[in-house]
Design an enzyme around this catalytic site. Structure first.
Site, short mmCIF file in Angstrom:
data_model
loop_
_atom_site.label_atom_id
_atom_site.label_comp_id
_atom_site.label_asym_id
_atom_site.label_seq_id
_atom_site.Cartn_x
_atom_site.Cartn_y
_atom_site.Cartn_z
N CYS A 125 -0.31 9.11 6.86
CA CYS A 125 1.04 9.65 6.72
C CYS A 125 1.15 10.96 7.50
O CYS A 125 0.80 11.00 8.68
CB CYS A 125 1.37 9.80 5.24
SG CYS A 125 3.12 10.09 4.90
N ASP A 183 6.93 -0.44 8.09
CA ASP A 183 7.00 0.97 7.68
C ASP A 183 8.33 1.56 8.12
O ASP A 183 8.56 1.75 9.32
CB ASP A 183 5.83 1.74 8.32
CG ASP A 183 5.79 3.20 7.89
OD1 ASP A 183 6.73 3.67 7.23
OD2 ASP A 183 4.80 3.87 8.24
N HIS A 214 4.39 1.21 4.68
CA HIS A 214 3.85 2.57 4.69
C HIS A 214 2.89 2.73 3.50
O HIS A 214 3.10 2.16 2.45
CB HIS A 214 5.00 3.57 4.57
CG HIS A 214 4.58 4.99 4.78
ND1 HIS A 214 4.26 5.47 6.03
CD2 HIS A 214 4.42 6.02 3.92
CE1 HIS A 214 3.93 6.76 5.92
NE2 HIS A 214 4.01 7.10 4.66
#
Length: 245
Positions: A125, A183, A214
């Protein structure tokens, strides 16, 4: 390999940065991986991921990425309150402060008798972005970046022209970029922007897109894909064994 853990408070230009150190419980000198977390800092999934890497023969450093903005030991919950606080921190800390944090981690590793002098970075991330960003430092051998946010959008605070996408040509180490096709934080158009910049600047990189959402590496929650996560650990281990061994 068995793993030992300890806590170090490392001096940086912006104050002490709590850093969790995972390393093999064995004699020797090992390559170092700086492991940048999500916005939630060192949660249980991040700790387990760091231990997994260390067990394959690496010293793994997990810094608190927003140490200037929270008391030492702060861990944000995977809920709306934690997400809101983490995003607030993300947009409050300039990239230049992350750069000086990375330099402090490199200096720390250079002083340790159990480190062999070679350092890589890995992250998920925003941590994937910070691993990419860390590769701007010429002392870094390479970075393994998982679903790195905010590179394509240039949405993190920094001085004009110092965003990570614009600085791509300054990366000297090898990159391994991993993305989830489902994502929403980095859609296809955003991934194409990054890929094009890497190609145009002639960087040394690998690129992998998988059918995942994600945070598919996080072993909590309904987006976790255990089979894909295992594949990524194997890829990361091979990447770092080659670069840092």
């Amino acid at each position: 390999m068995l793993v030992t853990t300890e806590v170090q408070d490392i001096d940086t230009q912006t104050g002490k940065m709590r850093t969790y150190v995972y390393r093999p419980a064995a004699e020797g000198r090992f390559g170092t991986v700086i492991f940048y977390s999500e916005i939630f800092q060192q949660t249980a999934p991040i700790a387990r991921a760091a231990c997994m890497l260390a067990g394959h023969g690496f010293v793994v450093l997990v810094p608190e990425v927003f140490h200037e903005l929270n008391p030492p030991g702060t861990v944000l919950a995977y809920d709306d309150v934690g997400k809101d606080k983490g995003n607030q921190d993300k947009f409050a800390k300039p990239l230049e402060q992350h750069d000086s944090d990375t330099q402090a981690l490199l200096d720390f590793a250079a002083r340790q008798a159990f480190c062999n002098g070679k350092v890589g970075a890995m992250g998920v991330c925003i941590g994937g972005h910070l691993a990419y960003r860390a590769a701007l430092n010429p002392r870094l051998e390479g970075a393994f970046c998982l679903y790195a946010t905010d590179i394509h959008s240039n949405s993190l605070p920094c001085k004009a022209g110092n965003d990570s996408l614009s600085r791509t040509a300054d990366i000297r180490g090898e990159l391994f970029m991993v993305w989830g096709k489902q994502d929403p934080h980095v859609p296809s158009a955003g991934r194409q922007v990054i890929h094009r910049r890497l190609e145009d600047t002639g960087r040394h990189f690998s690129w992998l897109e998988v059918n995942a959402q994600h945070a598919f590496m996080r072993d909590e929650g309904d987006r976790y894909d255990p089979a894909l996560a295992l594949q990524m650990y194997l890829q990361a281990n091979a990447f770092f064994q080659r670069l840092l061994g």
